[in-house]
Write a protein that holds these residues in place. Structure first.
Motif, PDB file in Angstrom:
ATOM      1  N   UNK A  78       0.828  -1.208   0.000  1.00 18.99           N
ATOM      2  CA  UNK A  78       0.000   0.000   0.000  1.00 18.99           C
ATOM      3  C   UNK A  78       0.861   1.257   0.000  1.00 18.99           C
ATOM      4  N   UNK A  79       1.924   1.252   0.803  1.00 23.48           N
ATOM      5  CA  UNK A  79       2.810   2.419   0.860  1.00 23.48           C
ATOM      6  C   UNK A  79       3.494   2.651  -0.481  1.00 23.48           C
ATOM      7  N   UNK A  80       3.944   1.579  -1.134  1.00 24.18           N
ATOM      8  CA  UNK A  80       4.595   1.739  -2.432  1.00 24.18           C
ATOM      9  C   UNK A  80       3.614   2.216  -3.503  1.00 24.18           C
ATOM     10  N   UNK A  81       2.387   1.749  -3.436  1.00 25.70           N
ATOM     11  CA  UNK A  81       1.380   2.226  -4.389  1.00 25.70           C
ATOM     12  C   UNK A  81       1.162   3.726  -4.242  1.00 25.70           C
ATOM     13  N   UNK A  82       1.150   4.215  -2.995  1.00 23.50           N
ATOM     14  CA  UNK A  82       1.019   5.669  -2.788  1.00 23.50           C
ATOM     15  C   UNK A  82       2.186   6.412  -3.427  1.00 23.50           C
ATOM     16  N   UNK A 138       4.191   5.477  -5.978  1.00 29.16           N
ATOM     17  CA  UNK A 138       4.170   5.445  -7.448  1.00 29.16           C
ATOM     18  C   UNK A 138       3.061   6.325  -8.019  1.00 29.16           C
ATOM     19  N   UNK A 139       1.918   6.377  -7.339  1.00 26.11           N
ATOM     20  CA  UNK A 139       0.840   7.236  -7.832  1.00 26.11           C
ATOM     21  C   UNK A 139       1.164   8.712  -7.625  1.00 26.11           C
ATOM     22  N   UNK A 140       1.952   9.024  -6.613  1.00 29.04           N
ATOM     23  CA  UNK A 140       2.285  10.415  -6.310  1.00 29.04           C
ATOM     24  C   UNK A 140       3.469  10.928  -7.114  1.00 29.04           C
ATOM     25  N   UNK A 141       4.528  10.118  -7.208  1.00 33.34           N
ATOM     26  CA  UNK A 141       5.774  10.636  -7.790  1.00 33.34           C
ATOM     27  C   UNK A 141       6.381   9.715  -8.843  1.00 33.34           C
ATOM     28  N   UNK A 142       5.816   8.518  -9.044  1.00 33.05           N
ATOM     29  CA  UNK A 142       6.314   7.620 -10.077  1.00 33.05           C
ATOM     30  C   UNK A 142       7.535   6.826  -9.701  1.00 33.05           C
ATOM     31  N   UNK A 143       7.968   6.876  -8.448  1.00 33.76           N
ATOM     32  CA  UNK A 143       9.137   6.124  -8.003  1.00 33.76           C
ATOM     33  C   UNK A 143       9.046   5.897  -6.504  1.00 33.76           C
ATOM     34  N   UNK A 144       9.912   5.049  -5.990  1.00 31.21           N
ATOM     35  CA  UNK A 144       9.993   4.870  -4.551  1.00 31.21           C
ATOM     36  C   UNK A 144      10.668   6.088  -3.923  1.00 31.21           C
ATOM     37  N   UNK A 145      10.470   6.250  -2.628  1.00 28.07           N
ATOM     38  CA  UNK A 145      11.031   7.425  -1.949  1.00 28.07           C
ATOM     39  C   UNK A 145      12.552   7.450  -1.999  1.00 28.07           C
ATOM     40  N   UNK A 146      13.188   6.276  -1.998  1.00 27.43           N
ATOM     41  CA  UNK A 146      14.648   6.243  -2.062  1.00 27.43           C
ATOM     42  C   UNK A 146      15.172   6.849  -3.353  1.00 27.43           C
ATOM     43  N   UNK A 147      14.343   6.911  -4.393  1.00 30.57           N
ATOM     44  CA  UNK A 147      14.766   7.467  -5.674  1.00 30.57           C
ATOM     45  C   UNK A 147      14.464   8.940  -5.852  1.00 30.57           C
ATOM     46  N   UNK A 148      13.908   9.593  -4.841  1.00 26.05           N
ATOM     47  CA  UNK A 148      13.605  11.027  -4.946  1.00 26.05           C
ATOM     48  C   UNK A 148      14.887  11.843  -5.044  1.00 26.05           C
ATOM     49  N   UNK A 149      14.898  12.816  -5.926  1.00 23.56           N
ATOM     50  CA  UNK A 149      16.062  13.684  -6.114  1.00 23.56           C
ATOM     51  C   UNK A 149      15.596  15.126  -6.275  1.00 23.56           C
ATOM     52  N   UNK A 150      16.447  16.067  -5.894  1.00 27.09           N
ATOM     53  CA  UNK A 150      16.259  17.486  -6.177  1.00 27.09           C
ATOM     54  C   UNK A 150      14.881  18.033  -5.889  1.00 27.09           C
ATOM     55  N   UNK A 151      14.206  18.489  -6.944  1.00 32.25           N
ATOM     56  CA  UNK A 151      12.890  19.103  -6.795  1.00 32.25           C
ATOM     57  C   UNK A 151      11.869  18.124  -6.230  1.00 32.25           C
ATOM     58  N   UNK A 152      12.060  16.825  -6.502  1.00 30.98           N
ATOM     59  CA  UNK A 152      11.133  15.836  -5.982  1.00 30.98           C
ATOM     60  C   UNK A 152      11.125  15.808  -4.464  1.00 30.98           C
ATOM     61  N   UNK A 153      12.299  15.978  -3.857  1.00 27.17           N
ATOM     62  CA  UNK A 153      12.372  16.025  -2.388  1.00 27.17           C
ATOM     63  C   UNK A 153      11.656  17.264  -1.874  1.00 27.17           C
ATOM     64  N   UNK A 154      11.933  18.397  -2.500  1.00 27.59           N
ATOM     65  CA  UNK A 154      11.290  19.650  -2.058  1.00 27.59           C
ATOM     66  C   UNK A 154       9.775  19.579  -2.191  1.00 27.59           C
ATOM     67  N   UNK A 155       9.292  18.941  -3.235  1.00 29.62           N
ATOM     68  CA  UNK A 155       7.852  18.899  -3.496  1.00 29.62           C
ATOM     69  C   UNK A 155       7.131  17.888  -2.608  1.00 29.62           C
ATOM     70  N   UNK A 156       7.700  16.681  -2.490  1.00 28.11           N
ATOM     71  CA  UNK A 156       6.974  15.599  -1.829  1.00 28.11           C
ATOM     72  C   UNK A 156       7.362  15.400  -0.360  1.00 28.11           C
TER      73      UNK A 156
END
Length: 505
Positions: free
Chosen positions: A418-422, A424-442
């Motif tokens: 369930x957490x992973x589905x959230x 992918x629906x929010x940012x298209x990747x797992x949280x470990x893959x967040x970079x740059x603007x993605x961190x600031x946004x999410x």
């Protein structure tokens, strides 16, 4: 016809570039020459091909000058995969089979002296390359290799057990017998993984495993011997969701490069557990030609490094870049190969040389300097890249003798999915893959949470990398709780996982 042209493929990392096998028969002093940057295994094909043709009752042109060219000439060729196209090329150039049919196929297979076809490495990589290029040729492979290649949809794959099976399909139409079409090997249901509930106690470590699974984070467990670190790591696979079709294909293709792929284990995540004496080449890959290492063989799976502090320092330092990029580029003077390496690192180590630093049940014999020296075997830059660092304390005897406690793996896995589905629906990747603007946004924080994190970062002297990793872990904690915003208590939990070793950052 004294010239025949066939198609095959070499291996260069996960790529499988096309190779044209040209066979020419000419009058002159009898010889058998292979040109085109052929490795020793390819040159030895001359004897295998000669024996296989004769043993199969086919004519070998002993009185001809045979030249085999493998083009492009500057692409290194290795292994026995070119035996089959060489043998067929000789037969076509000598008029024993229909050369006009050769253009419909690509061939690969090693020949025994009796003419039987042996499996080749990288059959799945070859099929993937043909699929990506939209090739309309059929692929002829040894039977076992054909079962691997048949996992790639949209291709015609023909299996063969013997050289004569292929020859009969390439005879003139009135005498030809068609090759069968390969069917993918049986896909067995994966065995039930060991249950997390079997590990008694260790509530904090189990929570860290859940966070790591939910967000794709790396994890280091530190604790005395016998506290359940290896048991926890072995049960981590059971918390992860099933692989997608694309992930399963890519994972299987890498394993196929080293003949480690088993069709019956299709779609199952890999758990690689190299010994702590492994070299840096064994971990990241290398050799000539370059082969994938443990980090690539664990692609889309889990790499478990037990006794982390006992690994050679240069081997551990080689993990730093792949942990960030999810790929490894192996460069040699003559060539460069790239392998995927999106693995999840789970590591375990003792807190000191004797293993009992901080153990409430047994005294430690190490001095403070010895403890620090042992923990410093894990460099700050590598530790900086490990998201979660958790202590696994000794378990009291009364806990060990009690009934199993905690949740079963299936319950934890359902929350992870369930957490992973959230994510992918929010940012298209797992949280470990967040970079740059993605961190600031999410991973945006309110004023209180932001101030709390800044205070902790200043007091603990974190790098920018550590700061962002705490944000990602906190985002995963919020996703597990089903909350849209990252709050102060999520930040507080994430901070706890950065302070295990004395020189932690």
């Amino acid at each position: 016809m004294s010239l025949a042209v066939l198609h095959s493929r070499a291996l260069n990392g996960l790529a499988a570039p096309e190779v044209m096998v040209e066979v020419h028969l000419a009058n002159g002093l009898p010889s058998f020459t292979v040109v085109g940057l052929a490795d020793t295994e390819v040159k030895e094909a001359r004897e295998r091909v000669r024996a296989a043709l004769l043993h199969s009752g086919l004519d070998f042109p002993h009185n001809k000058r045979i030249t085999v060219s493998l083009a492009p000439a500057d692409l290194p060729k290795e292994s026995g995969r070119f035996d089959l196209p060489m043998a067929l090329g000789i037969l076509a150039a000598n008029g024993q089979i229909d050369a006009n049919k050769l253009g419909r196929y690509e061939f690969a297979g090693e020949l025994s002296l009796a003419g039987h076809l042996r499996p080749v490495r990288g059959a799945l990589a070859m099929a993937l390359a043909m699929q990506r290029l939209g090739s309309n040729r059929a692929l002829v492979l040894p039977e076992v290799s054909a079962q691997e290649a048949a996992l790639v949809e949209g291709l015609k794959i023909h299996p063969a057990r013997h050289l004569l099976d292929v020859v009969q399909a390439l005879l003139p139409d009135e005498a030809a017998q068609g090759l069968p079409t390969a069917v993918a090997g049986t896909r067995c249901a994966p065995p039930a993984p060991a249950d997390l509930r079997e590990v008694k106690g260790q509530v904090g470590a189990k929570r860290a495993l859940e966070l790591a699974a939910a967000g794709g984070h790396s994890l280091l467990m530190v604790g005395p011997p016998g506290t359940g670190k290896s048991m926890l790591a072995q049960r981590f696979i059971g918390l992860l969701p099933p692989l997608s079709e694309a992930q399963a294909l890519e994972s299987a293709a890498v394993l196929s490069l080293t003949s480690h792929f088993d069709v019956s284990r299709w779609g199952q995540r890999v758990l690689r557990t190299p010994h702590h004496t492994a070299s840096s080449v064994a971990l990241v890959g290398g050799g000539s030609p370059p082969r994938p290492g443990e980090i690539s063989l664990a692609h889309e799976g889990v790499l478990f490094l037990d006794e982390l502090a006992e690994y050679p320092r240069n081997a551990l330092e080689a993990l730093r870049e792949p942990l960030e990029t999810g790929r490894i580029v192996i460069s040699r003077a003559a060539r460069q190969s790239e392998f995927p390496a999106r693995f999840q690192l789970i590591a375990a180590m003792n807190p000191c040389q004797c293993g009992h630093h901080g153990n409430t049940l047994r005294a430690c014999r190490c001095t403070p300097d010895a403890v620090l020296r042992y923990q410093s075997r894990i460099s700050g830059p590598l530790l900086d890249r490990i998201d979660l660092q958790v202590e696994v304390p000794a378990v009291a005897p009364e806990t060990l003798s009690a009934a199993p406690d905690g949740e079963a793996s299936t319950q934890v896995a359902s929350r992870v999915i369930e957490a992973q589905q959230r994510q992918f629906s929010r940012q298209g990747s797992l949280n470990a893959g967040l970079r740059g603007d993605g961190i600031d946004l999410h991973c945006a924080l309110d004023a209180a949470a932001s101030k709390f994190l800044q205070t902790a970062a200043t007091k603990l002297g974190w790098s920018a990398r550590s700061f962002h990793r705490v944000l990602r872990v906190a985002r995963s904690a919020a996703d597990l709780a089903g909350e849209s915003d990252v709050k102060t208590h999520h930040i507080a939990e994430a901070i706890q996982y950065r302070r295990v070793l004395n020189h932690g950052v």
